[in-house]
Each structure stands twice: as C-alpha cells, then as structure tokens.
Motif scaffolding. Structure first.
Motif, PDB file in Angstrom:
ATOM      1  N   ALA A  15       0.856  -1.318   0.087  1.00  0.00           N
ATOM      2  CA  ALA A  15       0.199   0.086  -0.150  1.00  0.00           C
ATOM      3  C   ALA A  15       0.885   1.411  -0.194  1.00  0.00           C
ATOM      4  O   ALA A  15       2.048   1.271   0.821  1.00  0.00           O
ATOM      5  CB  ALA A  15      -0.987   0.069   1.430  1.00  0.00           C
ATOM      6  N   GLY A  16       0.447   2.410  -0.761  1.00  0.00           N
ATOM      7  CA  GLY A  16       1.245   3.266  -1.033  1.00  0.00           C
ATOM      8  C   GLY A  16       2.174   3.576  -1.975  1.00  0.00           C
ATOM      9  O   GLY A  16       2.718   4.641  -2.430  1.00  0.00           O
ATOM     10  N   ALA A  17       2.594   2.374  -2.699  1.00  0.00           N
ATOM     11  CA  ALA A  17       3.379   2.224  -3.944  1.00  0.00           C
ATOM     12  C   ALA A  17       2.595   2.955  -5.056  1.00  0.00           C
ATOM     13  O   ALA A  17       1.651   2.866  -5.446  1.00  0.00           O
ATOM     14  CB  ALA A  17       3.775   0.690  -4.097  1.00  0.00           C
ATOM     15  N   ILE A  18       3.671   3.643  -5.832  1.00  0.00           N
ATOM     16  CA  ILE A  18       2.999   4.264  -7.169  1.00  0.00           C
ATOM     17  C   ILE A  18       3.638   3.231  -8.266  1.00  0.00           C
ATOM     18  O   ILE A  18       4.604   3.157  -8.410  1.00  0.00           O
ATOM     19  CB  ILE A  18       3.883   5.711  -7.379  1.00  0.00           C
ATOM     20  CG1 ILE A  18       3.656   6.470  -5.969  1.00  0.00           C
ATOM     21  CG2 ILE A  18       3.499   6.245  -8.599  1.00  0.00           C
ATOM     22  CD1 ILE A  18       2.175   6.985  -5.817  1.00  0.00           C
ATOM     23  N   LEU A  19       2.673   2.995  -8.912  1.00  0.00           N
ATOM     24  CA  LEU A  19       2.948   1.937  -9.980  1.00  0.00           C
ATOM     25  C   LEU A  19       2.386   2.678 -11.535  1.00  0.00           C
ATOM     26  O   LEU A  19       1.652   3.525 -11.491  1.00  0.00           O
ATOM     27  CB  LEU A  19       1.998   0.610 -10.000  1.00  0.00           C
ATOM     28  CG  LEU A  19       2.205   0.051  -8.588  1.00  0.00           C
ATOM     29  CD1 LEU A  19       1.212  -1.120  -8.584  1.00  0.00           C
ATOM     30  CD2 LEU A  19       3.637  -0.328  -8.360  1.00  0.00           C
ATOM     31  N   ALA A  20       3.333   2.015 -12.498  1.00  0.00           N
ATOM     32  CA  ALA A  20       3.032   2.500 -13.930  1.00  0.00           C
ATOM     33  C   ALA A  20       2.169   1.374 -14.547  1.00  0.00           C
ATOM     34  O   ALA A  20       1.831   0.187 -13.663  1.00  0.00           O
ATOM     35  CB  ALA A  20       4.501   2.502 -14.667  1.00  0.00           C
ATOM     36  N   VAL A  21       1.414   1.666 -15.424  1.00  0.00           N
ATOM     37  CA  VAL A  21       0.727   0.868 -16.429  1.00  0.00           C
ATOM     38  C   VAL A  21       1.384  -0.566 -16.520  1.00  0.00           C
ATOM     39  O   VAL A  21       2.508  -0.615 -16.877  1.00  0.00           O
ATOM     40  CB  VAL A  21       0.105   1.453 -17.618  1.00  0.00           C
ATOM     41  CG1 VAL A  21       1.153   1.782 -18.669  1.00  0.00           C
ATOM     42  CG2 VAL A  21      -0.880   0.611 -18.254  1.00  0.00           C
ATOM     43  N   ASP A  22       0.801  -1.879 -16.255  1.00  0.00           N
ATOM     44  CA  ASP A  22       1.159  -3.001 -16.613  1.00  0.00           C
ATOM     45  C   ASP A  22       2.318  -3.448 -15.555  1.00  0.00           C
ATOM     46  O   ASP A  22       2.929  -4.466 -15.804  1.00  0.00           O
ATOM     47  CB  ASP A  22       1.579  -3.216 -17.830  1.00  0.00           C
ATOM     48  CG  ASP A  22       0.604  -3.113 -19.137  1.00  0.00           C
ATOM     49  OD1 ASP A  22      -0.478  -3.568 -18.728  1.00  0.00           O
ATOM     50  OD2 ASP A  22       0.835  -3.151 -20.226  1.00  0.00           O
ATOM     51  N   GLU A  23       2.710  -2.914 -14.663  1.00  0.00           N
ATOM     52  CA  GLU A  23       3.568  -3.206 -13.408  1.00  0.00           C
ATOM     53  C   GLU A  23       2.678  -4.460 -12.689  1.00  0.00           C
ATOM     54  O   GLU A  23       1.642  -4.292 -12.342  1.00  0.00           O
ATOM     55  CB  GLU A  23       3.953  -2.072 -12.420  1.00  0.00           C
ATOM     56  CG  GLU A  23       5.093  -1.365 -12.731  1.00  0.00           C
ATOM     57  CD  GLU A  23       5.648  -0.607 -11.596  1.00  0.00           C
ATOM     58  OE1 GLU A  23       6.091  -1.093 -10.398  1.00  0.00           O
ATOM     59  OE2 GLU A  23       5.464   0.496 -11.754  1.00  0.00           O
ATOM     60  N   VAL A  24       3.349  -5.433 -12.266  1.00  0.00           N
ATOM     61  CA  VAL A  24       2.976  -6.448 -11.698  1.00  0.00           C
ATOM     62  C   VAL A  24       2.639  -6.106 -10.066  1.00  0.00           C
ATOM     63  O   VAL A  24       3.542  -5.589  -9.504  1.00  0.00           O
ATOM     64  CB  VAL A  24       3.818  -7.684 -11.600  1.00  0.00           C
ATOM     65  CG1 VAL A  24       3.238  -8.890 -10.883  1.00  0.00           C
ATOM     66  CG2 VAL A  24       4.329  -8.107 -12.951  1.00  0.00           C
ATOM     67  N   ILE A  25       1.239  -6.538  -9.720  1.00  0.00           N
ATOM     68  CA  ILE A  25       0.934  -6.264  -8.460  1.00  0.00           C
ATOM     69  C   ILE A  25       1.005  -7.356  -7.548  1.00  0.00           C
ATOM     70  O   ILE A  25       1.584  -7.660  -6.282  1.00  0.00           O
ATOM     71  CB  ILE A  25      -0.489  -5.605  -8.250  1.00  0.00           C
ATOM     72  CG1 ILE A  25      -0.522  -4.156  -8.817  1.00  0.00           C
ATOM     73  CG2 ILE A  25      -0.910  -5.898  -6.812  1.00  0.00           C
ATOM     74  CD1 ILE A  25      -1.880  -3.852  -9.063  1.00  0.00           C
ATOM     75  N   MET A  26       0.437  -8.683  -8.251  1.00  0.00           N
ATOM     76  CA  MET A  26       0.815 -10.064  -7.525  1.00  0.00           C
ATOM     77  C   MET A  26       0.717 -11.134  -8.619  1.00  0.00           C
ATOM     78  O   MET A  26       0.436 -10.735  -9.630  1.00  0.00           O
ATOM     79  CB  MET A  26      -0.218 -10.082  -6.350  1.00  0.00           C
ATOM     80  CG  MET A  26      -1.638 -10.112  -6.870  1.00  0.00           C
ATOM     81  SD  MET A  26      -3.002 -10.327  -5.614  1.00  0.00           S
ATOM     82  CE  MET A  26      -2.845  -8.731  -5.011  1.00  0.00           C
ATOM     83  N   GLU A  27       1.272 -12.227  -8.120  1.00  0.00           N
ATOM     84  CA  GLU A  27       1.438 -13.392  -8.896  1.00  0.00           C
ATOM     85  C   GLU A  27       0.362 -14.475  -8.459  1.00  0.00           C
ATOM     86  O   GLU A  27       0.385 -14.564  -7.290  1.00  0.00           O
ATOM     87  CB  GLU A  27       2.936 -13.874  -8.933  1.00  0.00           C
ATOM     88  CG  GLU A  27       3.775 -13.076  -9.858  1.00  0.00           C
ATOM     89  CD  GLU A  27       5.262 -13.715  -9.770  1.00  0.00           C
ATOM     90  OE1 GLU A  27       5.207 -14.786  -9.663  1.00  0.00           O
ATOM     91  OE2 GLU A  27       6.006 -12.667 -10.089  1.00  0.00           O
ATOM     92  N   PHE A  28      -0.096 -15.313  -9.140  1.00  0.00           N
ATOM     93  CA  PHE A  28      -0.895 -16.445  -8.720  1.00  0.00           C
ATOM     94  C   PHE A  28      -0.419 -17.602  -9.092  1.00  0.00           C
ATOM     95  O   PHE A  28       0.498 -17.940 -10.052  1.00  0.00           O
ATOM     96  CB  PHE A  28      -2.232 -16.243  -9.444  1.00  0.00           C
ATOM     97  CG  PHE A  28      -2.870 -15.037  -8.931  1.00  0.00           C
ATOM     98  CD1 PHE A  28      -3.501 -14.804  -7.751  1.00  0.00           C
ATOM     99  CD2 PHE A  28      -2.952 -14.114 -10.007  1.00  0.00           C
ATOM    100  CE1 PHE A  28      -4.247 -13.392  -7.450  1.00  0.00           C
ATOM    101  CE2 PHE A  28      -3.385 -12.601  -9.639  1.00  0.00           C
ATOM    102  CZ  PHE A  28      -4.169 -12.564  -8.140  1.00  0.00           C
ATOM    103  N   GLU A  29      -0.753 -18.684  -8.589  1.00  0.00           N
ATOM    104  CA  GLU A  29      -0.640 -20.243  -8.827  1.00  0.00           C
ATOM    105  C   GLU A  29      -1.822 -20.936  -8.575  1.00  0.00           C
ATOM    106  O   GLU A  29      -2.717 -20.531  -8.267  1.00  0.00           O
ATOM    107  CB  GLU A  29       0.693 -20.800  -7.945  1.00  0.00           C
ATOM    108  CG  GLU A  29       0.154 -20.919  -6.579  1.00  0.00           C
ATOM    109  CD  GLU A  29       1.355 -21.007  -5.565  1.00  0.00           C
ATOM    110  OE1 GLU A  29       2.442 -21.240  -6.161  1.00  0.00           O
ATOM    111  OE2 GLU A  29       1.205 -21.452  -4.301  1.00  0.00           O
ATOM    112  N   ALA A  30      -1.865 -22.096  -9.009  1.00  0.00           N
ATOM    113  CA  ALA A  30      -3.283 -23.050  -9.096  1.00  0.00           C
ATOM    114  C   ALA A  30      -3.360 -23.453  -7.405  1.00  0.00           C
ATOM    115  O   ALA A  30      -2.295 -23.372  -6.875  1.00  0.00           O
ATOM    116  CB  ALA A  30      -2.777 -24.424  -9.674  1.00  0.00           C
ATOM    117  N   PRO A  31      -4.489 -23.331  -7.121  1.00  0.00           N
ATOM    118  CA  PRO A  31      -4.766 -23.629  -5.531  1.00  0.00           C
ATOM    119  C   PRO A  31      -4.557 -25.113  -5.113  1.00  0.00           C
ATOM    120  O   PRO A  31      -4.189 -26.032  -5.878  1.00  0.00           O
ATOM    121  CB  PRO A  31      -6.521 -23.351  -5.672  1.00  0.00           C
ATOM    122  CG  PRO A  31      -7.166 -23.702  -7.106  1.00  0.00           C
ATOM    123  CD  PRO A  31      -5.806 -23.063  -8.063  1.00  0.00           C
TER     124      PRO A  31
END
Length: 81
Positions: A65-81
């Motif tokens: 929270a508070g981070a300044i991001l550019a377009v298409d920057e990665v916020i999080m990654e997922f994997e199969a549950p």
C-alpha cells in the motif's frame, strides 16, 4: 518471420493504469475466489477495485500500500490452488 506468441499473463495481476496502491486485501498464500477484491488502485482521484478473475492461490505480492505504479506493473502473482 515467425509469429511470436504473446506472453501468458493469466497468472499475474497487472496495474491497469498509472496510480497509487491504496490497499491490498489479500496475503501471500490466500486462496481467492472469482470476483473477490484483491486490491484498490487510485488513479485520477478515482478508486479502481481490482478483482480476481478465477480461483487461485496468491503466490507473491510485488508491492505494498502506498506504492506508485506504472501501467502493466505486476501487483501480484498467482498459482493453482
């Protein structure tokens, strides 16, 4: 020239526009369901709610929270549950 396949972005949550992360509503290791709120990004004085598109496990969170991001920057990654 050979046709290049586009990269697989289905396991990533990308920032849809330049803005500031207001909050992250999940933690690493959480299993998220389709439609669940993942994060909120503020851009141009509007809050944009980012939701899960399918059931998955949060593998890693790349910002806070508070981070300044550019377009298409990665916020999080997922994997199969």
């Amino acid at each position: 020239m050979p046709v290049k396949a586009p990269p697989d972005l289905s396991k990533l949550l990308l920032c849809p526009m330049p803005g500031q992360v207001v909050r992250i509503d999940v933690a690493e290791g959480d299993v998220v369901e389709d439609g669940q709120v993942l994060a909120i990004v503020e851009a141009m004085k509007m809050e944009n709610v980012l939701r899960a598109e399918k059931r998955a496990r949060v593998a890693s969170i790349k910002c806070e929270a508070g981070a300044i991001l550019a377009v298409d920057e990665v916020i999080m990654e997922f994997e199969a549950p």
